[in-house]
Design an enzyme around this catalytic site. Sequence first.
Site, mmCIF file in Angstrom:
data_model
loop_
_atom_site.group_PDB
_atom_site.id
_atom_site.type_symbol
_atom_site.label_atom_id
_atom_site.label_comp_id
_atom_site.label_asym_id
_atom_site.label_seq_id
_atom_site.Cartn_x
_atom_site.Cartn_y
_atom_site.Cartn_z
ATOM 1 N N GLU A 18 50.622 76.901 62.578
ATOM 2 C CA GLU A 18 51.395 77.993 62.952
ATOM 3 C C GLU A 18 50.778 79.215 63.539
ATOM 4 O O GLU A 18 49.951 79.539 63.107
ATOM 5 C CB GLU A 18 52.484 78.415 61.689
ATOM 6 C CG GLU A 18 53.467 79.672 62.104
ATOM 7 C CD GLU A 18 54.258 79.877 61.018
ATOM 8 O OE1 GLU A 18 55.214 78.993 60.575
ATOM 9 O OE2 GLU A 18 54.092 80.967 60.532
ATOM 10 N N TYR A 50 59.437 82.912 65.704
ATOM 11 C CA TYR A 50 60.428 83.742 66.490
ATOM 12 C C TYR A 50 60.856 84.688 65.636
ATOM 13 O O TYR A 50 61.267 84.419 64.428
ATOM 14 C CB TYR A 50 61.515 82.548 66.822
ATOM 15 C CG TYR A 50 62.543 83.075 67.889
ATOM 16 C CD1 TYR A 50 62.210 83.118 69.113
ATOM 17 C CD2 TYR A 50 63.902 83.523 67.405
ATOM 18 C CE1 TYR A 50 63.105 83.633 70.067
ATOM 19 C CE2 TYR A 50 64.687 83.808 68.301
ATOM 20 C CZ TYR A 50 64.397 83.910 69.372
ATOM 21 O OH TYR A 50 65.514 84.138 70.749
#
Length: 316
Positions: A18, A50
């Site tokens: 990530e 996000y």
Amino acid sequence: SPHGAPPGASAPIALSYELFPPLNATASASLWGTIRELEATNPDYVSVTYGANGSNRDTAVELLNRLLTESTLRPLAHLTCVGHTADELAGIISELLDHGVRGILALRGDLPQDPADGPRPGSLRYAQDLIELIRSVEQQRSALLCAGRVAIGVAAYPAKHPESPSIEHDVEVLLAKQRSGADFAITQVFFHADQYRELVVRARRAGVTIPVIPGVMPLTSLRRVRRLGELTGVEPAPALLDALRRAADPADGRRIGVSATVDLARAALDAGAPGIHLYTFNEHGAALDVLDKLQLPRPARPAPLRRTAIPELVQA
Ligand code: FAD
């Protein structure tokens, strides 16, 4: 290579990382150093977070775009729906598809801090609503997606979602997300492998068949552990906190964090985890330490396409 086991040695274990969109040019330059290091480990994909309510939408789209055009990595775009209307989200989903994104992690996002901000009229409520919207946009754009459907990931919670009344309810929600079209789940951080094992056992019993990939985070400093607690509500293991508190210097902290993460990941793999998702904080050091120690059975890296060859081909 430490990451390329001989083919057929054992079932390959999925690997992903990530990343979050960089906040400025300096952070971006450093992130691209990290991306090159991670690229060398041939992960299945890298996920790009996000910001709540799309606060970093432009930088997220920019990073996804650069990954697609300037790296060999396949991006998974996180997308949150709370506070957005279906029309707004359909626009964002189309934009992602237009850029070439073919994997979306469908999330609700965190609720606004101030309940007086309330849900916006017409905004989506649950991750499940977003999954259904992605599948419907995909349907409308099937001509573009002739190579197959969009891969949709969802969140799962070994330590229970903070707003959820019970693990049983979480499992029901995971099943609902699967029925709406989710292909796989990635877990929130956890510190006890039993919680991961328990979640998977309960989920399978309830009819969840999709892979549930454990998300593991090298926690190499107390600052990071505290921040994690604030963000996720997950209580860090007291033993890890104690060890980090006693760390002599940052290198010692990294060693402690890496070792705890390796133990946790091994235990999750022993419980049958089909892959490992590493939260990196945009730094490769600790993530690669973990990977080196885990020695995952990974498919051999394909022969690299010479980057310089691409512009020549385009010009020809
Ligand atoms: P949901 O699955 O919608 O669940 C939210 C709550 O509603 C839960 O308590 C659930 O039990 C309940 N619920 C869901 N569906 C129903 C239903 N049909 N009926 C009744 N109750 C229901 N946040 C960001 O802002 N940006 C990110 O990039 C981001 N990335 C993440 C990546 C991972 C791997 C994980 C695990 C989390 C991430 N988050 C991110 C955090 C996430 O947005 C929060 O945890 C959020 O609070 C819940 O999101 P969700 O998708 O699990 O929501």
